[in-house]
Structures are given as structure tokens and as C-alpha cells.
Design a protein around this motif. Structure first.
Motif, PDB file in Angstrom:
ATOM      1  N   PHE A 186      -2.673 -11.722  -5.405  1.00  0.00           N
ATOM      2  CA  PHE A 186      -1.592 -10.890  -5.568  1.00  0.00           C
ATOM      3  C   PHE A 186      -0.585 -11.538  -4.504  1.00  0.00           C
ATOM      4  O   PHE A 186       0.558 -11.642  -3.635  1.00  0.00           O
ATOM      5  CB  PHE A 186      -0.998  -9.385  -4.521  1.00  0.00           C
ATOM      6  N   GLU A 219       0.872  -1.174  -0.232  1.00  0.00           N
ATOM      7  CA  GLU A 219      -0.337  -0.088  -0.033  1.00  0.00           C
ATOM      8  C   GLU A 219       0.934   1.492   0.882  1.00  0.00           C
ATOM      9  O   GLU A 219       0.533   2.186  -0.554  1.00  0.00           O
ATOM     10  CB  GLU A 219      -1.025  -0.036   0.940  1.00  0.00           C
ATOM     11  N   TYR A 238      -0.092   0.060  -4.253  1.00  0.00           N
ATOM     12  CA  TYR A 238      -1.896  -0.868  -4.479  1.00  0.00           C
ATOM     13  C   TYR A 238      -2.830  -0.812  -3.857  1.00  0.00           C
ATOM     14  O   TYR A 238      -2.285  -0.300  -2.331  1.00  0.00           O
ATOM     15  CB  TYR A 238      -0.747  -2.290  -4.705  1.00  0.00           C
ATOM     16  N   LEU A 258      -6.186  -7.889  -4.866  1.00  0.00           N
ATOM     17  CA  LEU A 258      -6.159  -6.192  -5.689  1.00  0.00           C
ATOM     18  C   LEU A 258      -7.595  -5.333  -5.829  1.00  0.00           C
ATOM     19  O   LEU A 258      -7.892  -6.572  -5.642  1.00  0.00           O
ATOM     20  CB  LEU A 258      -4.598  -5.611  -6.347  1.00  0.00           C
ATOM     21  N   LEU A 272      -5.667  -2.780  -1.658  1.00  0.00           N
ATOM     22  CA  LEU A 272      -5.756  -3.947  -1.342  1.00  0.00           C
ATOM     23  C   LEU A 272      -7.389  -4.214  -1.692  1.00  0.00           C
ATOM     24  O   LEU A 272      -8.362  -3.331  -1.776  1.00  0.00           O
ATOM     25  CB  LEU A 272      -5.302  -4.428  -0.417  1.00  0.00           C
TER      26      LEU A 272
END
Length: 233
Positions: A215, A165, A170, A209, A172
Motif C-alpha cells: 500500500f 486503519e 484496513y 496490508l 496493516l
């Protein structure tokens, strides 16, 4: 990169089950017999079998052998659970001991769960997770290497979700989680400071994600008397 021997055996046994060589509920040959069939040591064979047990494909029955597992009733839980956040929210100090950490070719199960291309590599790590220095769980985590090759080992092993993060930027998403009961093997009992045969909870989780891309594929074994799952409907 050549697959480790135990992963090759894992893949072959899984293929045999999918091809109908052994049906659900069937007892597979003993470790001694399979070790002879594959031409490997019993230690290598046992590692392959244990990987299949951790994935819920096989199950051990004390005093009776190893069987093709029945499908379990599944309970839906929501969200990606960070062990670090979970412990901090309960006022406990989280910590981690990394047992192994390496880049490798994926097994058939890892390719399937993470929807990987055939030429992909993965990062596979084994960790013991603690709360206030008390071992809570042992986990095997598989991550697409392309996703984390720019991160340091410390950033990944300390709190992978936070790293994704904050450094990877990214978002989640959710997770698919399966929980079942089993008993601790000798290795797991040693890691978690319990007795062989003690009750443990096994969690298999695929985390996604926001883009729906998987992931992480994690197989975690929790000490039954030190952890419980809370489900909110």
C-alpha cells in the motif's frame, strides 16, 4: 496523463542499466553529457538522477561522479513503522510540512514495488517530518491512488497509517525495509537544516496490508545525528 520528463528519463536509464549498458560499479556519463543526450536541461536531468539515487539504483561519489550502485547488505526489521506513533512514544510532538502532493502516472520502479497494473495511477507526496519542530527526515511516498481516492489530503498527509486503519478499516501488515548511508544533497540539506554532505540514513520501505497487498512505497532520508534505527532479534 503523460509522464513528467524526469520520470521518462528515470525509466530509460533504469532500462539501460537492466539491459547491461552500464554494469554495477560503472560510472555513468556526466549530467552535462546525459542532459545533451536526452535534450533536456541539467536541472531536469539532475532530478531524474536524484530519483535513481534515492531508490538505491545509482550512487554519488563526492568528486568522482555517479555510479551504478552495488547491492547493499540488508537488515531485516519487522512491522510497519508510523512516524507519528514513533515520535509520540518518545514524548515528542510530531508535525509535517507537505512539499508536494499530486496524482500521477507511476514510474517503472513504482509499478514494480507496488505491483500495479499498467493503467494504475498513484498519489506521490513529498514531506518533511518534524519532532518538536526539529526536522528529522524528508520522505517521498508513493501510494496506489485507488486506495486513497476517498480520503482527504489532510487525512493522508497528517497520519496516513492511522487513516487507513480508522477510516479505511484496513489491517496493516509487515514491511520490507532497506537502510543505507549516504550524504545530504543541497536540496535535502536545506529541507533538514543541515550542511550539504552531512551524513544521512536512507530508508526504502514497502509497506503491506494484512492481505499482503503493498500500500505504500517510501524513500526517506533521516538526519544521521537525530535518528537511529533499533533492531530487535
Amino acid at each position: 496523463m503523460e509522464l513528467p520528463v524526469y520520470i521518462k528519463i528515470h525509466n530509460q536509464i533504469r532500462k539501460d542499466i537492466e539491459a547491461g549498458k552500464w554494469a554495477v560499479g560503472d560510472r555513468i556519463p556526466s549530467e552535462r553529457e546525459l542532459a545533451l543526450d536526452f535534450g533536456v536541461s541539467r536541472m531536469t536531468l539532475r532530478q531524474a538522477i536524484q530519483t535513481l539515487v534515492d531508490e538505491g539504483i545509482l550512487e554519488r561519489r563526492i568528486g568522482a561522479g555517479t555510479y551504478v550502485a552495488n547491492k547493499k547488505v540488508q537488515e531485516k526489521m519487522s512491522g510497519v513503522t508510523s512516524f507519528t506513533d514513533l515520535m509520540l512514544n518518545q514524548g515528542k510532538k510530531p508535525s509535517t510540512k507537505t512539499i508536494s502532493y499530486h496524482v500521477a502516472d507511476p514510474s517503472l520502479s513504482e509499478i514494480e514495488k507496488l505491483k500495479l497494473p499498467d493503467d494504475a495511477q498513484i498519489l506521490r507526496m513529498e514531506r518533511i517530518r518534524y519532532a518538536d519542530d526539529v526536522p528529522i527526515c524528508f520522505e517521498v511516498a508513493t501510494i496506489p491512488y485507488s486506495l486513497v481516492k476517498g480520503f482527504s489530503k489532510a487525512e493522508i498527509t497528517h497520519s496516513f497509517c492511522h487513516t487507513l486503519e480508522t477510516k479505511g478499516h484496513y489491517e496493516l501488515g509487515g514491511a520490507q525495509q532497506n537502510v543505507s548511508a549516504m550524504v545530504a544533497s543541497e536540496k535535502i540539506a536545506e529541507y533538514l537544516k543541515i550542511k550539504k554532505g552531512d551524513a544521512i540514513l536512507r530508508l526504502r520501505q514497502i509497506s503491506f496490508l494484512k492481505s499482503k497487498e503493498p500500500f505504500e512505497y517510501v524513500r526517506t532520508q533521516y538526519v544521521g545525528e537525530r535518528f537511529e534505527f533499533y533492531l530487535e532479534r
